[in-house]
Write a protein that holds these residues in place. Sequence first.
Motif, PDB file in Angstrom:
ATOM      1  N   VAL A 178      -9.794   3.857  12.337  1.00 21.00           N
ATOM      2  CA  VAL A 178      -8.822   4.835  12.831  1.00 21.00           C
ATOM      3  C   VAL A 178      -7.487   4.131  12.994  1.00 21.00           C
ATOM      4  O   VAL A 178      -7.402   3.114  13.670  1.00 21.00           O
ATOM      5  CB  VAL A 178      -9.278   5.416  14.189  1.00 21.00           C
ATOM      6  N   LEU A 179      -6.463   4.684  12.351  1.00 20.88           N
ATOM      7  CA  LEU A 179      -5.108   4.145  12.498  1.00 20.88           C
ATOM      8  C   LEU A 179      -4.314   5.109  13.354  1.00 20.88           C
ATOM      9  O   LEU A 179      -4.348   6.310  13.116  1.00 20.88           O
ATOM     10  CB  LEU A 179      -4.431   4.021  11.133  1.00 20.88           C
ATOM     11  N   LYS A 237      -7.108   8.656  -8.968  1.00 17.89           N
ATOM     12  CA  LYS A 237      -7.975   7.485  -8.857  1.00 17.89           C
ATOM     13  C   LYS A 237      -8.768   7.522  -7.553  1.00 17.89           C
ATOM     14  O   LYS A 237      -9.983   7.345  -7.539  1.00 17.89           O
ATOM     15  CB  LYS A 237      -7.121   6.214  -8.926  1.00 17.89           C
ATOM     16  N   TRP A 238      -8.091   7.790  -6.418  1.00 19.90           N
ATOM     17  CA  TRP A 238      -8.797   7.816  -5.128  1.00 19.90           C
ATOM     18  C   TRP A 238      -9.793   8.968  -5.061  1.00 19.90           C
ATOM     19  O   TRP A 238     -10.837   8.848  -4.432  1.00 19.90           O
ATOM     20  CB  TRP A 238      -7.808   7.930  -3.964  1.00 19.90           C
ATOM     21  N   VAL A 250      -4.468   5.655   3.834  1.00 17.53           N
ATOM     22  CA  VAL A 250      -5.373   6.607   4.484  1.00 17.53           C
ATOM     23  C   VAL A 250      -6.760   6.562   3.859  1.00 17.53           C
ATOM     24  O   VAL A 250      -7.784   6.495   4.549  1.00 17.53           O
ATOM     25  CB  VAL A 250      -4.772   8.029   4.382  1.00 17.53           C
ATOM     26  N   ARG A 251      -6.807   6.600   2.525  1.00 14.89           N
ATOM     27  CA  ARG A 251      -8.109   6.634   1.848  1.00 14.89           C
ATOM     28  C   ARG A 251      -8.904   5.362   2.097  1.00 14.89           C
ATOM     29  O   ARG A 251     -10.113   5.385   2.341  1.00 14.89           O
ATOM     30  CB  ARG A 251      -7.929   6.833   0.349  1.00 14.89           C
ATOM     31  N   HIS A 310       0.839  -1.203   0.000  1.00 14.65           N
ATOM     32  CA  HIS A 310       0.000   0.000   0.000  1.00 14.65           C
ATOM     33  C   HIS A 310       0.868   1.245   0.000  1.00 14.65           C
ATOM     34  O   HIS A 310       1.903   1.284   0.633  1.00 14.65           O
ATOM     35  CB  HIS A 310      -0.871   0.068   1.269  1.00 14.65           C
ATOM     36  N   SER A 311       0.391   2.282  -0.692  1.00 14.99           N
ATOM     37  CA  SER A 311       1.075   3.566  -0.577  1.00 14.99           C
ATOM     38  C   SER A 311       0.492   4.314   0.612  1.00 14.99           C
ATOM     39  O   SER A 311      -0.535   3.932   1.158  1.00 14.99           O
ATOM     40  CB  SER A 311       0.856   4.375  -1.846  1.00 14.99           C
ATOM     41  N   ALA A 312       1.134   5.418   0.992  1.00 15.79           N
ATOM     42  CA  ALA A 312       0.666   6.192   2.146  1.00 15.79           C
ATOM     43  C   ALA A 312      -0.744   6.709   1.894  1.00 15.79           C
ATOM     44  O   ALA A 312      -1.631   6.610   2.746  1.00 15.79           O
ATOM     45  CB  ALA A 312       1.627   7.344   2.421  1.00 15.79           C
ATOM     46  N   LEU A 313      -0.962   7.259   0.689  1.00 19.48           N
ATOM     47  CA  LEU A 313      -2.275   7.805   0.363  1.00 19.48           C
ATOM     48  C   LEU A 313      -3.327   6.699   0.325  1.00 19.48           C
ATOM     49  O   LEU A 313      -4.440   6.855   0.833  1.00 19.48           O
ATOM     50  CB  LEU A 313      -2.211   8.521  -0.985  1.00 19.48           C
ATOM     51  N   GLY A 314      -2.971   5.563  -0.276  1.00 21.42           N
ATOM     52  CA  GLY A 314      -3.907   4.452  -0.373  1.00 21.42           C
ATOM     53  C   GLY A 314      -4.329   3.952   0.991  1.00 21.42           C
ATOM     54  O   GLY A 314      -5.502   3.649   1.220  1.00 21.42           O
TER      55      GLY A 314
END
Lengths: 404, 126
Positions: free
Chosen positions: A72-73, B117-118, A63-64, A57-61
């Motif tokens: 909640v992480l 995409k998101w 979170v989204r 996973h990327s950082a943005l992925g």
Amino acid sequence: RGYATATTDSAPKVATFKSAKPTASVTVLLSAGSRHEAKPGVAHVLSNFAFKRNAKHSALGTVRQAELYGGVLSSTLTREHLALTAEFLPGDEAFFIDLLASHISTAQYTPYELQELVYPSVLDEARAVQLSPATRALELAHAVAFRRGLGNSLFADPDAVHAVGIPDIATLHTTGLGGASLSATNLDAAAVAELFAASLPEDAPSLSSTAPVVPVTTYFGGSTRIADFHAGSSAVFLGFGTTTAAAVPALHALAAHISPAPAVKWSAGAGPLAGKLPGGIHAETYVFPYSDGTLFGTLLRGSPAVLKDGAQAVVTALKDAAGGLGKEAAQRAAAKAKFTLLGALESPLEQAQLGERATAQVETVGALDGAAISKVAAELLKSKATFTAVGDVHSLPYADEVGL
Amino acid sequence: MTSPMGFSLSPYIKNTPALARACQSAGKWYAGAMGYRRMGLKYDDLINEEHDDIQRALGRLTPRETYDRSFRFKRAFQASVLHKDLPKEQWIPEEQDVRYLTPHIEDVHKEEAERAKWDTIEVERK
């Protein structure tokens, strides 16, 4: 890119708890607290590097997706552990356990994330601490009491942060995997262990059961004063430390006895400090139990002119407690301490840290009598005190001026 | 929005071994003939940097790489002012002409595509 060569244990042991909350949670406790860092500030940077890019996973992925699932992480740094917690609705454990496992085994710690994402948030927290005399007083109290190890500050110094690099972070991450543990709330232990093991890649590092070797804690004590005329209020911490684990239940009761926090809001409270503290002073008693050392004390915050009287009142209350505790006072203290401990157990972090020992400790605290509490207070007063003063040092007292 | 990286046939050529072998020597000759190496520059120094995603990629270079890039620019500007190539010992040899910036640009493009995409994803609750 993996960083560790720790041995892979099959199916880690999971400690489970039940809670009345409708959400479930999973916490990974890594042995990457501030006592394990080789360089100052590394643990703070590592805690801010949680849930950034990993192999899956990327950082943005991250979170989204967490937002879309409704979870909640969080990452919490304490002196002994780094806790990575995911709280979520009970049907979503597969995703969140996969997230935690991916971070632990394949976190990439890229240099650009350090520059763009992590340093700014570390600096924000570090600067906020510099502006808070109360937090600084507590950090300095640990430093004075335990020196290195438990005395390391939880927060990086804003001027020293840029000396922390990727290799330091990766080393602490690897150290943290040793002696790490998993705990879950409102979930089934076997299911969590299975999902966790399934999410780990074949050759990636995993949690191992051998804790990192740390130097044994010694209590030193002493005092320190820091001038900070920028902040409006000052803070004074006065307390004691001990390395005896047997004294900890009595310390919780002693803290509850001395604490001026009333059980009923807006009332004066009932305790040795009720009505004795000057106006404008806030006082809280703290007990910081660690695996091989404990710090106990009172933090006073407020106007520097009257902090000396407040500190003297606290020391007098302590000396009176050492002289002997009435039956009613002891009962009140034990009940209050028991309630505070049970209340703290509601958070996933506390559950993970205290583990199954929590219930036993609560029972011990509830069964204490006045003699046990006075005995511990008397022993503390014989040892060297820890006294820190942050703020308007011209007006703040010295340790012997308040009776320590 | 067009990017300085533009459209290129090179990934297709590199993935076909026969074509790659055929184009290899011509490509190397052309890169040398372009002349940027004679001014002490690498190929990625030529990428147009007045573009947001290239600026983000430049922010990801190590301090050493950034310093070396600035040095190469300074040296190339001097050669340009004198209307002469650099002395032969300061030319960039072929082995050193590595695409140091392109991987960062590709990462930035991937991240921007992921963010798009998101931002536009449609969520169905089953």
